[in-house]
Design a protein around this motif. Structure first.
Motif, PDB file in Angstrom:
ATOM      1  N   ALA A 105      -4.591  -7.918  -5.364  1.00 32.48           N
ATOM      2  CA  ALA A 105      -5.479  -7.765  -4.501  1.00 32.48           C
ATOM      3  C   ALA A 105      -6.532  -6.728  -4.602  1.00 32.48           C
ATOM      4  N   LEU A 106      -6.086  -5.786  -5.444  1.00 31.48           N
ATOM      5  CA  LEU A 106      -7.013  -4.750  -5.708  1.00 31.48           C
ATOM      6  C   LEU A 106      -8.365  -4.785  -6.332  1.00 31.48           C
ATOM      7  N   GLY A 107      -8.539  -6.134  -6.830  1.00 28.87           N
ATOM      8  CA  GLY A 107      -9.944  -6.462  -7.332  1.00 28.87           C
ATOM      9  C   GLY A 107      -9.714  -7.308  -8.478  1.00 28.87           C
ATOM     10  N   ALA A 124      -4.875   6.749  -6.387  1.00 21.16           N
ATOM     11  CA  ALA A 124      -4.547   6.132  -5.159  1.00 21.16           C
ATOM     12  C   ALA A 124      -5.212   4.788  -4.889  1.00 21.16           C
ATOM     13  N   GLY A 125      -6.253   4.322  -5.281  1.00 16.59           N
ATOM     14  CA  GLY A 125      -6.880   3.262  -5.106  1.00 16.59           C
ATOM     15  C   GLY A 125      -6.769   2.172  -6.443  1.00 16.59           C
ATOM     16  N   ALA A 176     -11.610   5.135  -3.142  1.00 14.94           N
ATOM     17  CA  ALA A 176     -10.735   5.627  -4.347  1.00 14.94           C
ATOM     18  C   ALA A 176     -10.330   4.237  -5.062  1.00 14.94           C
ATOM     19  N   PRO A 177     -11.206   3.608  -6.114  1.00 14.77           N
ATOM     20  CA  PRO A 177     -12.485   4.258  -6.705  1.00 14.77           C
ATOM     21  C   PRO A 177     -13.736   3.936  -6.076  1.00 14.77           C
ATOM     22  N   VAL A 200     -16.061   0.095  -9.216  1.00 16.94           N
ATOM     23  CA  VAL A 200     -15.262  -0.312 -10.462  1.00 16.94           C
ATOM     24  C   VAL A 200     -15.949  -0.882 -11.445  1.00 16.94           C
ATOM     25  N   ALA A 230      -8.012  -2.061 -10.677  1.00 17.48           N
ATOM     26  CA  ALA A 230      -9.155  -2.737  -9.900  1.00 17.48           C
ATOM     27  C   ALA A 230      -9.948  -3.200 -10.584  1.00 17.48           C
ATOM     28  N   ARG A 255       0.933  -1.190   0.089  1.00 19.58           N
ATOM     29  CA  ARG A 255       0.128  -0.131   0.057  1.00 19.58           C
ATOM     30  C   ARG A 255       1.001   1.385   0.050  1.00 19.58           C
ATOM     31  N   ALA A 288     -15.500  -2.636  -3.328  1.00 15.18           N
ATOM     32  CA  ALA A 288     -14.322  -3.223  -2.434  1.00 15.18           C
ATOM     33  C   ALA A 288     -14.580  -2.642  -1.124  1.00 15.18           C
ATOM     34  N   ARG A 291     -10.209  -8.800   2.359  1.00 12.17           N
ATOM     35  CA  ARG A 291     -10.735  -7.767   1.195  1.00 12.17           C
ATOM     36  C   ARG A 291     -11.946  -8.616   0.728  1.00 12.17           C
ATOM     37  N   ASP A 308     -13.999   1.132   0.074  1.00  9.69           N
ATOM     38  CA  ASP A 308     -12.991   1.756  -0.690  1.00  9.69           C
ATOM     39  C   ASP A 308     -13.529   2.948  -1.199  1.00  9.69           C
ATOM     40  N   LEU A 356     -15.223  -8.460  -2.226  1.00  8.24           N
ATOM     41  CA  LEU A 356     -15.625  -7.471  -3.155  1.00  8.24           C
ATOM     42  C   LEU A 356     -17.088  -7.964  -3.490  1.00  8.24           C
ATOM     43  N   ARG A 406     -18.502  -3.297  -9.377  1.00  8.82           N
ATOM     44  CA  ARG A 406     -18.040  -3.833  -8.111  1.00  8.82           C
ATOM     45  C   ARG A 406     -17.532  -2.838  -7.172  1.00  8.82           C
ATOM     46  N   GLN A 446      -7.622   2.976  -9.354  1.00  9.07           N
ATOM     47  CA  GLN A 446      -8.852   3.320 -10.249  1.00  9.07           C
ATOM     48  C   GLN A 446      -8.367   3.739 -11.796  1.00  9.07           C
ATOM     49  N   GLN A 475     -11.113 -13.403  -1.755  1.00  6.72           N
ATOM     50  CA  GLN A 475     -10.236 -13.954  -2.330  1.00  6.72           C
ATOM     51  C   GLN A 475      -9.517 -15.174  -1.378  1.00  6.72           C
TER      52      GLN A 475
END
Lengths: 290, 504
Positions: free
Chosen positions: A284-286, A126-127, B392-393, B396, A139, A113, B406, B459, B390, B461, B404, A129, B436
């Motif tokens: 892991a962000l998505g 930052a995320g 930011a964003p 998604v 993500a 992070r 998060a 985490r 979350d 989703l 989605r 995106q 996950q």
């Protein structure tokens, strides 16, 4: 100017002799030790000035030679020493192994992070995106060069089209109009067809005209069904994710004169352990894939 | 032109130059005399209980099972835990401590409105340690007169011996005080051998010397100066007292005019100065209510002793309300000093009115704070679920047009047992949950491990399929279930989606 000291009738206390518009001030002396405490603080400050840097002048370092930056560096060194065993394990492991170990994973997520915020967030947000105009979201579930641990690590280490690494990811989309491959009306037709793959159709005739043009000019990289090709970094075109805008005009503009994104190779900048942590974090962000 | 003439010229006509006046005063050293009586006994009792609690509490053990500290009262800064017997709080629950402080403050207000400065006079650490230091001083240097003589005497070997002994004893008590303080923040039984062999941390020694130094300085040297000049409490306690509060008062209507015991036509006060001599702050209670008075009531014991010897009724100085003082004064104004005056004055007294607006309000606030704290404690969850959405964003967009969100889930397990729970997502929208690292345990359910006395982070989703109609913000609920399907913790959050028009 003090004039006359009287005894206040109510409290029996002497006045100071000061008088302002009829108001007189009582003299209630402060304890002497309080005064001495003030002298003690002055003495303390003098000692401090001699021992420590106190003036914003070059060379005024104080006789102890203490420097704030050095103190911070010592703290940082101590922190690094504390983290070293964990970082060594992370350096030796693969991202998959890190993700499978709860302790390593927690450490990598925390470290990732920070590393992401320091190095990646400038372009990717930052995320993670991303941003329209060539900064892919990390993500979502759409990857240009692949979203497995290995693919992410490879991209981080060698970069994209930066000319910094022999193993970098690189490819080039022709400038179809600028290089004279297609005419402007043809590009508009291809764009209409590509836009229709993402679900927006407003000009069926143009779509029909664009379909064969796509097969001739685009399918070799982007695939027969526009499913993309990660080996050459050709994005999938049959989904709802667009790096440079998904309407017909934006697509046409891009085909006419593409702009290819660049990402620096971090292999020479970041420690392998940091890159491993980044791979775990980004995965892991998505959008991480197996 | 010299200074004298310059000054004379600037002075107003006829004014003489002002004499030098001190802006800073020397401290008048107070030599309180030993006294005995019921108030003194009560003070000793409070002192013994307070000091025993303070010095011994860290040594009491409390079994919390393996891996947990077995000290009954412990503030574990390193691991962020506060233990108090059966109670244990995490840093995010520090409001229990805040509540306790609020409770203490309101209790202080309530006690003051009822009985004046009983806290100052009996239980304040400054009073307790000063009392102890004075006791030591008296044991070594003798009582008031002997101490005064000793201070005036030249520095002989005997004086040196007594002074050095006194300060050594004070320092020993101060070190025990500093030594006890650090035990509250470390395991006492583990720490003390390390402490004496110099192996404890720098912070331990810093706080040891800090509390040793302040105890020695404040109880040995500063004493009443702390109450009079440093402490803010005397400044605003006047706002909590009223004419119905029981405060240490001199019954001037009975005592005045003061004079020799055998003189004619004088009141009960024989001006023996016993009340002044025992006062730890060196004031004269007969001057009435004053800021320096800490309400310890030692003058009551001293005066009662004299009154007893003279065969006069006790209580010339007493815990009395200002209202009664005024009533007695009114009833006896026209009478000359005699036994009948005393009787008449005492006859018009009223039972102190303890139930009045001020005390009712304090009691009400006190009860409310107790109720809130008790409620918070009873409703305290042993397993908590924090949901960090979350930002930011905000959402998604997925390749197939789905959306989605998060979430970072933090499961704090405050029990001593690691356990397995089921995490469920509940929502009216057709959302799909995925985590996950956790195995799936049914639709929108995952099996999550918790860590004994620790935190696990996940985490999660949540995905909205393409084409699903949904508002931009939908309330969702994460729920933790135990093996029997009972809810252990639940936390609400929201699922955000782009506006319909942009959700093609």
């Amino acid at each position: 100017m003090p004039t006359k000291i009287e005894k206040d009738a109510l409290t029996g206390t002497d006045t100071t002799g000061h008088e302002w518009d009829g108001l007189k001030e009582l003299n209630t002396p402060l304890p002497k030790w309080w005064l001495y405490v003030m002298y003690a603080t002055i003495a303390f400050s003098l000692v401090w000035v001699i021992l420590y840097p106190a003036f914003p002048i070059r060379g005024a370092t104080g006789v102890t030679g203490w420097i704030a930056r050095e103190a911070v560096m010592q703290d940082v060194a101590a922190a690094n020493e504390r983290m070293a065993p964990m970082l060594n394990r992370i350096r030796e492991a693969t991202p998959q192994q890190i993700a499978a170990d709860p302790d390593l994973r927690a450490f990598a997520m925390a470290g990732g992070r920070i590393a992401f915020a320091n190095n990646c967030a400038g372009c990717h947000g930052a995320g993670g995106q991303g941003a329209q105009g060539g900064f892919p979201s990390l993500a979502d579930d759409d990857w240009i060069w692949g979203g497995s641990y290995d693919a992410i690590l490879q991209t981080i280490r060698h970069g994209i089209r930066a000319g910094e690494s022999d193993e970098e990811r690189t490819s080039m989309m022709p400038r179809f109009v600028a290089d004279g491959v297609l005419t402007v009306p043809q590009v508009n037709d291809v764009a209409a067809y590509v836009a229709s793959l993402g679900g927006s159709t407003d000009d069926a005739a143009a779509v029909e005209r664009g379909k064969p043009l796509y097969a001739d000019n685009c399918a070799s990289c982007h695939g027969e069904n526009a499913e993309g090709n990660r080996d050459v970094g050709a994005p999938r075109l049959n989904d709802r994710i667009w790096l440079h805008g998904g309407d017909r005009h934006a697509i046409a503009r891009f085909i006419a004169n593409p702009r290819m994104g660049v990402m620096p190779a971090w292999g020479g900048r970041l420690d392998p352990a940091t890159m491993n942590m980044l791979a775990v974090y980004v995965h892991a962000l998505g959008g991480g894939e197996n | 032109m010299n200074d004298v003439t310059a000054r004379a010229k600037l002075s107003p006509a006829g004014g003489s130059p002002p004499p030098d006046q001190p802006l800073y005063a020397n401290r008048q050293k107070v030599y309180p005399k030993a006294v005995s009586g019921p108030v003194r006994r009560a003070k000793w009792a409070v002192l013994v209980v307070c000091l025993a609690l303070y010095y011994l509490l860290p040594w009491i053990r409390w079994d919390r099972g393996p891996g947990a500290p077995d000290q009954a009262v412990l503030v574990d800064m390193t691991h962020g835990r506060l233990y108090f017997f059966f109670f244990e709080i995490w840093p995010q629950e520090v409001y229990f401590l805040t509540g306790l402080l609020i409770l203490g403050a309101i209790a202080l207000f309530a006690a003051t409105s009822l009985f004046g400065r009983v806290w100052c006079g009996f239980a304040c650490p400054q009073t307790v340690w000063t009392d102890l230091f004075m006791w030591v001083e008296r044991k070594i240097q003798g009582d008031r007169n002997e101490r005064m003589r000793l201070d005036k005497a030249p520095w002989t070997a005997m004086k040196w011996r007594k002074k050095v002994l006194t300060h050594a004893a004070w320092l020993a008590i101060a070190m025990a005080t500093g030594g006890a303080w650090i035990m509250y923040f470390n395991d006492a039984i583990e720490l003390w051998p390390k402490f004496f062999t110099g192996q404890a941390g720098a912070g331990v020694y810093l706080f040891f010397w800090l509390f040793t130094g302040t105890t020695y300085l404040l109880a040995g040297w500063a004493r009443e100066q702390v109450c009079t000049y440093m402490c803010p409490w005397p400044r605003f306690q006047a706002a909590m007292l009223d004419e119905n509060s029981l405060v240490v008062s001199y019954r001037a209507w009975r005592g005045e005019p003061r004079g020799k015991a055998k003189a004619e036509g004088i009141g009960d006060c024989v001006d023996c100065m016993a009340c002044v001599n025992v006062c730890p702050t060196g004031i004269d209670i007969r001057d009435g209510q004053q800021l320096e008075c800490i309400g310890c009531g030692l003058c009551i014991d001293a005066c009662d002793d004299i009154m007893g010897k003279l065969g006069r009724p006790k209580g010339l100085i007493a815990f009395e309300t200002l209202k009664n003082i005024a009533a007695s004064e009114g009833a006896t104004r026209s009478m000359s000093p005699c036994a009948a005056r005393t009787e008449a004055g005492m006859g018009v007294r009223h039972v102190p009115n303890f139930i009045r607006a001020r005390t009712i309000i304090y009691a009400g606030v006190l009860a409310a704070v107790v109720a809130v704290m008790l409620g918070a404690w009873l409703l305290r969850q042993e397993v908590t679920l924090a949901v960090l959405r979350d930002r930011a964003p905000l959402y998604v967009r997925l390749a197939d047009g789905g959306v989605r969100n998060a979430y970072t889930l933090k499961i704090a397990n405050k029990t001593r047992d690691a356990g397995t729970l089921t995490l469920a997502l509940e929502s009216h929208a057709p959302l799909t949950l995925s985590i996950q690292e956790a195995p799936e345990a049914g639709p929108n359910r995952f099996t999550v491990n918790t860590r004994a006395d620790g935190l696990t982070e996940w985490r999660a989703l949540a995905t909205l399929p393409p084409g699903a109609r949904m508002r931009e913000s939908t309330e969702i609920t994460f729920r933790l279930l135990d093996a029997r399907g009972r809810t252990v913790a639940r936390t609400d959050s929201v699922f955000l989606a782009p506006h319909e028009e942009h959700r093609r």
